[in-house]
Design a protein around this motif. Structure first.
Motif, mmCIF file in Angstrom:
data_model
loop_
_atom_site.group_PDB
_atom_site.id
_atom_site.type_symbol
_atom_site.label_atom_id
_atom_site.label_comp_id
_atom_site.label_asym_id
_atom_site.label_seq_id
_atom_site.Cartn_x
_atom_site.Cartn_y
_atom_site.Cartn_z
ATOM 1 N N ILE A 1 0.834 -1.208 0.000
ATOM 2 C CA ILE A 1 0.000 0.000 0.000
ATOM 3 C C ILE A 1 0.866 1.254 0.000
ATOM 4 O O ILE A 1 0.555 2.231 -0.674
ATOM 5 N N GLN A 2 1.963 1.236 0.728
ATOM 6 C CA GLN A 2 2.843 2.407 0.813
ATOM 7 C C GLN A 2 3.684 2.612 -0.442
ATOM 8 O O GLN A 2 4.116 3.729 -0.704
ATOM 9 N N ASN A 3 3.920 1.571 -1.221
ATOM 10 C CA ASN A 3 4.788 1.659 -2.393
ATOM 11 C C ASN A 3 3.993 2.112 -3.614
ATOM 12 O O ASN A 3 3.441 1.302 -4.354
ATOM 13 N N GLU A 4 3.927 3.419 -3.827
ATOM 14 C CA GLU A 4 3.107 3.969 -4.908
ATOM 15 C C GLU A 4 3.623 3.615 -6.298
ATOM 16 O O GLU A 4 2.884 3.728 -7.273
ATOM 17 N N SER A 5 4.854 3.151 -6.418
ATOM 18 C CA SER A 5 5.340 2.734 -7.740
ATOM 19 C C SER A 5 4.653 1.452 -8.199
ATOM 20 O O SER A 5 4.606 1.165 -9.391
ATOM 21 N N LEU A 6 4.091 0.682 -7.269
ATOM 22 C CA LEU A 6 3.358 -0.543 -7.623
ATOM 23 C C LEU A 6 1.923 -0.254 -8.045
ATOM 24 O O LEU A 6 1.285 -1.079 -8.679
ATOM 25 N N HIS A 7 1.419 0.911 -7.684
ATOM 26 C CA HIS A 7 0.059 1.341 -8.041
ATOM 27 C C HIS A 7 0.084 2.856 -8.241
ATOM 28 O O HIS A 7 -0.435 3.607 -7.414
ATOM 29 N N PRO A 8 0.690 3.297 -9.345
ATOM 30 C CA PRO A 8 0.947 4.731 -9.544
ATOM 31 C C PRO A 8 -0.296 5.600 -9.689
ATOM 32 O O PRO A 8 -0.193 6.821 -9.604
ATOM 33 N N PHE A 9 -1.453 5.029 -9.871
ATOM 34 C CA PHE A 9 -2.658 5.828 -10.073
ATOM 35 C C PHE A 9 -3.467 5.997 -8.793
ATOM 36 O O PHE A 9 -4.525 6.618 -8.818
ATOM 37 N N GLN A 10 -2.986 5.423 -7.691
ATOM 38 C CA GLN A 10 -3.672 5.543 -6.408
ATOM 39 C C GLN A 10 -2.646 5.705 -5.300
ATOM 40 O O GLN A 10 -1.753 4.865 -5.164
ATOM 41 N N ASN A 11 -2.797 6.751 -4.503
ATOM 42 C CA ASN A 11 -1.914 6.874 -3.351
ATOM 43 C C ASN A 11 -2.467 6.044 -2.198
ATOM 44 O O ASN A 11 -3.570 5.509 -2.278
ATOM 45 N N LYS A 12 -1.699 5.946 -1.116
ATOM 46 C CA LYS A 12 -2.104 5.052 -0.028
ATOM 47 C C LYS A 12 -3.415 5.478 0.621
ATOM 48 O O LYS A 12 -4.219 4.632 1.007
ATOM 49 N N THR A 13 -3.671 6.784 0.718
ATOM 50 C CA THR A 13 -4.927 7.237 1.317
ATOM 51 C C THR A 13 -6.111 6.800 0.464
ATOM 52 O O THR A 13 -7.122 6.313 0.989
ATOM 53 N N VAL A 14 -5.997 6.943 -0.844
ATOM 54 C CA VAL A 14 -7.080 6.527 -1.743
ATOM 55 C C VAL A 14 -7.306 5.026 -1.631
ATOM 56 O O VAL A 14 -8.454 4.567 -1.560
ATOM 57 N N MET A 15 -6.238 4.254 -1.590
ATOM 58 C CA MET A 15 -6.388 2.798 -1.489
ATOM 59 C C MET A 15 -7.088 2.392 -0.193
ATOM 60 O O MET A 15 -7.993 1.558 -0.198
ATOM 61 N N ILE A 16 -6.667 2.983 0.906
ATOM 62 C CA ILE A 16 -7.262 2.636 2.199
ATOM 63 C C ILE A 16 -8.713 3.087 2.262
ATOM 64 O O ILE A 16 -9.600 2.334 2.687
ATOM 65 N N MET A 17 -8.995 4.303 1.824
ATOM 66 C CA MET A 17 -10.362 4.810 1.883
ATOM 67 C C MET A 17 -11.290 4.045 0.938
ATOM 68 O O MET A 17 -12.461 3.827 1.261
ATOM 69 N N THR A 18 -10.779 3.616 -0.197
ATOM 70 C CA THR A 18 -11.591 2.819 -1.123
ATOM 71 C C THR A 18 -12.004 1.510 -0.466
ATOM 72 O O THR A 18 -13.171 1.115 -0.528
ATOM 73 N N ALA A 19 -11.048 0.851 0.174
ATOM 74 C CA ALA A 19 -11.358 -0.415 0.851
ATOM 75 C C ALA A 19 -12.330 -0.197 2.008
ATOM 76 O O ALA A 19 -13.305 -0.948 2.161
ATOM 77 N N LEU A 20 -12.102 0.829 2.808
ATOM 78 C CA LEU A 20 -12.992 1.102 3.936
ATOM 79 C C LEU A 20 -14.391 1.482 3.454
ATOM 80 O O LEU A 20 -15.394 1.038 4.030
ATOM 81 N N ASN A 21 -14.467 2.290 2.401
ATOM 82 C CA ASN A 21 -15.777 2.652 1.843
ATOM 83 C C ASN A 21 -16.532 1.413 1.393
ATOM 84 O O ASN A 21 -17.718 1.249 1.700
ATOM 85 N N ALA A 22 -15.864 0.553 0.659
ATOM 86 C CA ALA A 22 -16.531 -0.640 0.133
ATOM 87 C C ALA A 22 -17.037 -1.532 1.260
ATOM 88 O O ALA A 22 -18.111 -2.120 1.165
ATOM 89 N N TYR A 23 -16.289 -1.619 2.325
ATOM 90 C CA TYR A 23 -16.657 -2.498 3.429
ATOM 91 C C TYR A 23 -17.654 -1.873 4.395
ATOM 92 O O TYR A 23 -18.544 -2.559 4.892
#
Length: 152
Positions: A26-48
């Motif tokens: 999640i912290q390594n933005e080079s593995l997912h350059p179109f989403q920062n860690k806040t977006v990734m975490i909030m997306t998962a929390l929103n979905a759940y």
């Protein structure tokens, strides 16, 4: 000026654990350059949790909650499809699990291929090559938002 909700969370886990690897991903933005860690975490929390949180708050109509919940289901389904393509899990296996959980769902037009071209062993991901089956930019897993509060 809009007030902002402050949410602080600290989590520590064993350095070589699976959770530590997930958090490093999640912290390594080079593995997912179109989403920062806040977006990734909030997306998962929103979905759940967004539908349950808004339901417990009590001021949303059943129809609004249903739409929010179905948005969550769509986000989770999109993520499941993305992960199944990325790690090469047969989509029929995912369908079987979902049908088992939701018992009453009938599987229509699904023909199981006895000779699946997916291996049960996972090979390490090739970080330099995008899957030919998917366009990672096309996956919008952060499409769910809430305007009621801003979280950073």
């Amino acid at each position: 000026m809009n007030k902002k909700k402050d949410f602080t969370w600290r989590y520590q886990t064993a350095f070589d654990s699976d959770r530590a690897k997930m958090l490093s991903y999640i912290q390594n933005e080079s593995l997912h350059p179109f989403q920062n860690k806040t977006v990734m975490i909030m997306t998962a929390l929103n979905a759940y949790y967004i539908a349950l949180a808004l339901y417990s708050e009590g001021s949303y109509s059943r129809e609004t909650l249903e739409l929010i919940f179905l948005d969550s289901v769509k986000a989770i389904a999109n993520h499941l499809q993305f992960v199944s393509i990325a790690i090469k899990v047969d989509e029929h296996a995912v369908t079987d699990v979902l049908c088992t959980v939701f018992g009453g769902l009938e599987k229509t037009n699904i023909q199981k291929d006895a000779t699946s071209n997916y291996s049960t062993e996972l090979s390490p991901p090739d970080r330099n090559e995008e899957s030919s089956d998917s366009n990672l930019q096309a996956w919008n897993l952060a499409g769910m938002t809430t305007d009621s509060e801003t979280f950073n």
